[in-house]
Design an enzyme around this catalytic site. Structure first.
Site, PDB file in Angstrom:
ATOM      1  CD1 TRP A 231      -3.099   1.208   0.671  1.00 57.79           C
ATOM      2  CD2 TRP A 231      -1.660   2.440   1.855  1.00 57.79           C
ATOM      3  NE1 TRP A 231      -3.676   2.428   0.875  1.00 57.79           N
ATOM      4  CE2 TRP A 231      -2.815   3.198   1.596  1.00 57.79           C
ATOM      5  CE3 TRP A 231      -0.615   3.009   2.584  1.00 57.79           C
ATOM      6  CZ2 TRP A 231      -2.962   4.510   2.054  1.00 57.79           C
ATOM      7  CZ3 TRP A 231      -0.756   4.313   3.030  1.00 57.79           C
ATOM      8  CH2 TRP A 231      -1.924   5.049   2.766  1.00 57.79           C
ATOM      9  CG  HIS A 232       3.226   2.429   3.287  1.00 54.90           C
ATOM     10  ND1 HIS A 232       2.593   1.410   3.951  1.00 54.90           N
ATOM     11  CD2 HIS A 232       3.096   3.535   4.047  1.00 54.90           C
ATOM     12  CE1 HIS A 232       2.104   1.890   5.084  1.00 54.90           C
ATOM     13  NE2 HIS A 232       2.387   3.173   5.167  1.00 54.90           N
ATOM     14  N   GLY A 233       3.717   1.713  -1.376  1.00 59.06           N
ATOM     15  CA  GLY A 233       4.378   2.017  -2.640  1.00 59.06           C
ATOM     16  C   GLY A 233       4.636   0.739  -3.418  1.00 59.06           C
TER      17      GLY A 233
END
Lengths: 467, 364
Positions: free
Chosen positions: A319-321
């Site tokens: 989700w963060h990247g």
């Protein structure tokens, strides 16, 4: 547009607020939607249509699920259709490049990926609309028949680009009617100013230290400089992100909403598990509610629980990247949380507090290296922190950075604890007139200083003209 | 709230400024609106620059920020250190790999094209080397001397290297550099002049031969602007005027105007008062003494030379001053045309490494 910009602070925001409060109650959601679309379109004049599509898509799906509620199979099909649709949008814009890159490397082929910039806030608003659809399907929230109210939920500019991730259920009632009082407005202004100060006065300045460390080639880094740099980043990301969340909450209050708290002093945690209960709270609870628990949580045996933890932490990383270092970063925390669940947590509660604090912060700080750098660089950077391949332990540059950042670092450490807030509350609640004035003056000072830092960020003297 | 509202109203109320004196640059104006610039995001980013540049009381905010930074113990801003005794000192950024070799190669190429002409190279250190004891503790200000040594070693024996560092260092208790500007003072230039005379075999004029005249005490120089630090003591500028007066003709070739003074006093009314020396930097200046006293000299230089050249006028009957940043003719031709016998290259070490125009010395 971002909150910590002069144009937001001194043009967009006052104008929006004025129009909002001059409008009658029934038009206020519409004002909010219009302002939010303008806010978003300022930075993303094209992708705003993607967001509008996303709103219409899930608005319609919500209605369909509600309509066929008694016919389980149709409702279920619509649910899956909607979730796949959201996943496809997210996958296409966020993960396609990463996926193609890996396929290319794995099979030695050359598929061209369309180099699309990531639409701002897409991870946040798709998660919100998904939570809405799931909750409507479960029947835990009523369907939203009013497109303007639904649009206000998704686009609401305070939380649009960087969270907190608001679950529909948290805010459904407020969309229909909300109470606005002067007191709430004042509280909102205080939250906003605190958040702005965190961003402009704390996060940005220390970020420049991290930038100079990060831009130093690894072979020139001393161990001390590497530590100083990553500690700087540890503070930067916390004050940046939590500052943004505070501003969002403050703005929400000023428009009459109660948005959830997103950070609760994560750096005072005594275990990694506790850290994740205090860091980006709304993301953690989203994953718990919509991934971990539906998969069976911890009630279906240890093996299933491990699988579920793995899934949640893999997704948290992703989700963060869209790159490997985020995956490793997610799994890294998954590992510590799992080990703590199995044994470590009990031990951490018994040992003296400093030991558990140090353990937690070490895990978190090393985690930030994985978060900030690609895997190869992160490996050698951690090596330098341990003294391997380092250019010695310290040098003039390290000592200079340490001596000139000593006061800021001490201030950052203090502000990462609840102490300053408690002091403020204490003063404000004693009810003495003088103290209340002092508190207001302090907020005024913070706002003025933040403005000075924002203006100066653009200070760009041109000196090399005929010199 | 009141604050935000006031600023919001003030912005349209106050007239836009087009130029910032303290930043020495043109400020962003309201960008023209078009649909394509809006869709590409260009309008948004230019509009944000405009709001920032035209922000009410911009200079006050900048001062407030650097004050807060100082209170927090910061001693550098924008590559400038806040040193002891009110000195602002620019850090020396180590040049890219191969930069030294490339520049020296260009000088050598010029040397081969003009055989028989004597050449001198003066690389001036800056306050970062001479006043390194005034830097904040541990401040990494770069090693100018190591790079100076490097250039000296690379240069062919045809080019005499004039080492002015020891002389400046010996004089460091006197004001040889400005405190708020990156230049040396005329006193610093005088120390360099004496060293140059040794190399050129000339007898330097004594300090007693000059009348020192202070022409301003309100000079806030380039480092003051660059750093944004406030509450600094302004510098004064002093001129070394020879007691024995000589008349000069100073021709500005491209501009087509002529004066009879080495100093442009009207520049003292402006922000960059260092331009009092020769009026600033120009492509080609020619100084002719009324009484022929010596040969012809070509000076290839940056602004450090501007306060050094007045000392040289007594030794040469004609001086040609070329600033490669603005000059687009051929130096070799210039040397041949005017039968120039001596060439002096003067740069401070920062400009020498940063400015690409020195490579124009290279002859095809």
């Amino acid at each position: 547009m971002v909150f910590s910009s002069l144009i937001f602070l001194f043009q967009f925001f006052p104008a929006t607020l004025l129009v909002y409060y001059l409008s009658p109650n029934r038009l206020r959601n519409a004002v909010l939607v219009a302002a939010s679309l303008a806010f978003y379109a300022w930075g993303e004049p094209v992708y705003v249509f993607l967001m509008i599509f996303s709103i219409l898509f899930d608005y319609a799906n919500g209605l369909l699920i509600d309509k066929y509620r008694h016919r389980k199979s149709i409702a279920r099909t619509v649910l899956i259709f909607s979730l796949l649709g959201n996943a496809a949008v997210l996958g296409f814009f966020k993960y396609a490049g990463f996926l193609i890159d890996n396929i290319n490397r794995l099979f030695h082929v050359h598929i061209q990926a369309a180099e699309l910039p990531l639409p701002i806030g897409i991870s946040f608003y798709t998660f919100q609309t998904m939570s809405y659809i799931v909750d409507v399907y479960r029947g835990s929230v009523p369907v939203q028949k009013n497109i303007v109210a639904f649009g206000a939920y998704v686009t609401m500019f305070p939380q649009l680009v960087a969270g907190p991730i608001v679950k529909y259920g948290d805010i459904a009632a407020q969309l229909a009617s909300r109470r606005m009082t002067l007191e709430k407005f004042g509280e909102g202004a205080e939250w906003f100013i605190r958040g702005l100060a965190k961003k402009a006065l704390l996060a940005n300045p220390i970020g420049s230290l991290w930038m100079s460390v990060k831009s130093t080639p690894t072979e020139e880094l001393t161990a001390g400089y590497a530590w100083l740099g990553i500690i700087a980043f540890t503070f930067q990301i916390y004050f940046d992100f939590s500052g943004y969340s505070d501003m969002a909450r403050g703005l929400g209050k000023m428009f009459g909403f109660e948005l959830p708290v997103n950070f609760n002093y994560p750096y005072i945690s005594r275990s990694v598990t506790e850290f994740w209960r205090r860091w980006h709270i709304t993301l953690g609870s989203w994953f718990r509610e919509y991934i971990y628990i539906p998969l069976g949580g911890n009630r279906r045996g240890l093996r299933i629980q491990f699988r579920n933890l793995l899934a949640v932490w893999l997704l948290t990383g992703l989700w963060h990247g869209a790159s490997w270092n985020f995956i490793v970063w997610g799994l890294y925390f998954g590992f510590f949380v799992t080990v703590e669940k199995l044994a470590l947590l009990k031990w951490l509660q018994r040992v003296p507090a400093p030991v558990s604090h140090i353990y937690t912060m070490l895990v978190v700080i090393v985690g930030w290296v994985l978060f900030e750098m690609d895997l190869g660089t992160a490996g050698s950077f951690i090596g330098v922190m341990l003294g391997f391949g380092a250019h010695g332990w310290t040098d003039d540059r390290t000592l200079y950075a340490l001596s000139t950042n000593a006061i800021p670092l001490a201030a950052l450490a203090l502000c990462a604890t609840p102490l300053p807030r408690k002091a403020f509350m204490h003063l404000a609640q004693k009810g003495k007139r003088g103290d209340a004035i002092a508190v207001s003056a302090a907020y005024g000072m913070l706002l003025a200083l933040s403005t000075a830092y924002l203006v100066t960020a653009t200070y760009n003297p041109f000196l090399y003209f005929r010199f | 709230m009141l604050f935000v509202g006031t600023i919001a109203v003030l912005h349209p109320a106050l007239p836009d400024r087009s130029f910032s004196d303290s930043e020495n640059r043109v400020l962003e104006a309201l960008p023209p609106f078009s649909l394509s610039s809006l869709l590409s995001g260009k309008f948004a980013s230019r509009y944000e620059k405009y709001v920032a540049d035209q922000f009410a009381f911009r200079d006050v905010w900048i001062g407030l920020k650097t004050d807060a930074d100082r209170a927090m113990g910061r001693t550098d801003s924008n590559g400038v250190y806040l040193g002891k005794d009110g000195y602002l000192i620019a850090a020396f950024a180590p040049p890219a790999e191969g930069e030294a070799e490339e520049k020296v190669a260009a000088i050598h190429s010029f040397d081969r094209a003009t055989p028989g002409v004597r050449k001198y190279m003066m690389l001036a250190p800056t306050a970062a080397a001479v006043h390194r004891d005034k830097l904040p503790a541990f401040a990494p200000a770069g090693d100018e001397l190591a790079y100076m040594e490097r250039i000296r070693k690379l240069l062919s024996p045809n080019i005499r290297f004039v080492d002015v560092y020891p002389a400046l260092y010996a004089e460091r208790e006197r004001p040889v550099y400005y405190k708020t500007d990156h230049h040396w003072t005329m006193q610093g230039a005088y120390a360099a002049y004496r060293e140059l005379c040794k190399e050129m075999g000339m007898i330097p004029k004594d300090e007693e031969d000059f009348r020192v005249r202070q022409v301003t005490n309100a000079f806030y120089g380039s480092l003051y602007s660059k750093s944004g630090f406030r509450h600094m003591q302004p510098d004064s500028i002093s001129l070394y005027l020879p007691k024995e007066k000589t008349d000069y003709t100073v021709e500005y070739a491209d501009e087509g105007h002529t004066t009879h003074s080495l100093y442009a006093m009207e520049r003292l009314e402006r922000k960059d008062k260092y331009q009092v020396f020769l009026g600033g930097n120009y492509a080609l200046i020619r100084i002719m003494a009324s009484r022929p006293t010596g040969g012809k000299l070509l000076v290839v230089k940056d602004s450090y030379a501007n306060s050094l050249i007045p000392f040289l006028t007594g030794h040469f009957s004609e001086i040609y001053i070329v600033d490669l940043r603005y000059f687009d003719g051929s130096l070799t031709r210039l040397v041949e045309q005017h039968d120039i016998r001596d060439v002096l290259i003067v740069y401070n070490i920062h400009t020498f490494f940063e400015d690409p125009s020195i490579k124009y010395l290279k002859e095809e």
